[in-house]
Design a protein around this motif. Structure first.
Motif, PDB file in Angstrom:
ATOM      1  N   ALA A  67       5.682  -3.945  -3.175  1.00 24.37           N
ATOM      2  CA  ALA A  67       5.107  -2.814  -3.738  1.00 24.37           C
ATOM      3  C   ALA A  67       6.249  -1.616  -4.168  1.00 24.37           C
ATOM      4  O   ALA A  67       7.242  -1.807  -3.704  1.00 24.37           O
ATOM      5  CB  ALA A  67       4.022  -2.267  -2.816  1.00 24.37           C
ATOM      6  N   ILE A  80       1.086  -2.407  -6.274  1.00 23.89           N
ATOM      7  CA  ILE A  80       1.015  -3.328  -5.133  1.00 23.89           C
ATOM      8  C   ILE A  80       1.052  -4.741  -5.861  1.00 23.89           C
ATOM      9  O   ILE A  80       0.366  -5.377  -6.564  1.00 23.89           O
ATOM     10  CB  ILE A  80      -0.217  -3.130  -4.317  1.00 23.89           C
ATOM     11  CG1 ILE A  80      -0.501  -1.820  -3.631  1.00 23.89           C
ATOM     12  CG2 ILE A  80      -0.055  -4.217  -3.345  1.00 23.89           C
ATOM     13  CD1 ILE A  80       0.031  -1.631  -2.410  1.00 23.89           C
ATOM     14  N   THR A  87       0.353  -4.091   3.430  1.00 22.64           N
ATOM     15  CA  THR A  87       0.093  -3.101   2.294  1.00 22.64           C
ATOM     16  C   THR A  87      -1.431  -2.642   2.647  1.00 22.64           C
ATOM     17  O   THR A  87      -1.793  -1.434   2.015  1.00 22.64           O
ATOM     18  CB  THR A  87       0.153  -3.872   0.748  1.00 22.64           C
ATOM     19  OG1 THR A  87      -0.575  -4.875   0.930  1.00 22.64           O
ATOM     20  CG2 THR A  87       1.709  -4.210   0.504  1.00 22.64           C
TER      21      THR A  87
END
Length: 179
Positions: A67, A80, A87
């Motif tokens: 990301a 992302i 994440t």
């Protein structure tokens, strides 16, 4: 702490603007006010963002494989590429702590690969003996290229790196040499 940072930013803007000859307090223009607001916002959220990222990614290089992020006025925007437990944990924590101040989007490209591509582009143009600059624009998710290129060279760039991946600005400078 937030108030102290905001006061310091406003004071520094006042010093940058200076006082008029009549010693009246200067009026900040809209750009200076926006810069102050952006700086205050970033100083507020950055420690929270950095904390959430460092919990999941002790090395920032690893985060950039999955990301990247940028600031868009009063919002932190995460792009992302690879959604995973790390994440997802960052997303959950920041949504809880920052609410509307954070946004998550699916990246069009892998940030690490796209960042590396900008060096490839500069090297490719350098082989034409032309000075150039290239940078990954997180907001538009393309690589901005600036160089004094001719039509043939622009087409070669588009063919090699994909027209949809590039924003090419033809600059003045040494004339583009046909190759």
């Amino acid at each position: 702490m937030q108030r102290v940072i905001t006061v310091l930013i406003v004071l520094s803007l006042l010093v940058m603007v200076g006082f008029s000859e009549t010693s009246e307090i200067p009026v900040l223009d809209e750009v200076q006010i926006e810069i102050g607001k952006d700086a205050a916002f970033q100083s507020e959220v950055l420690p929270i963002v950095e904390g959430a990222i460092s919990k999941e990614y002790p090395r920032i290089e690893k985060f950039n494989e999955d990301a990247t992020l940028y600031f868009d006025r009063n919002q932190v925007v995460f792009l992302i590429d690879k959604e995973n437990s790390k994440t997802n944990n960052i997303k959950k924590e920041l949504q809880e702590k920052l609410g509307e101040k954070v946004k998550f989007k699916k990246a069009k490209h892998n940030p690490k690969e796209f960042t590396a591509k900008q060096e490839e582009i500069v090297n490719f143009i350098g082989e034409m003996n032309i000075a150039s600059s290239a940078g990954y624009n997180h907001q538009t998710e393309v690589i901005d290229v600036k160089a004094p290129l001719n039509d043939e060279q622009v087409q070669a760039l588009k063919d090699k790196f994909g027209a949809d991946n590039l924003n090419i600005e033809i600059t003045e400078g040494a004339p583009a040499i046909p190759w």
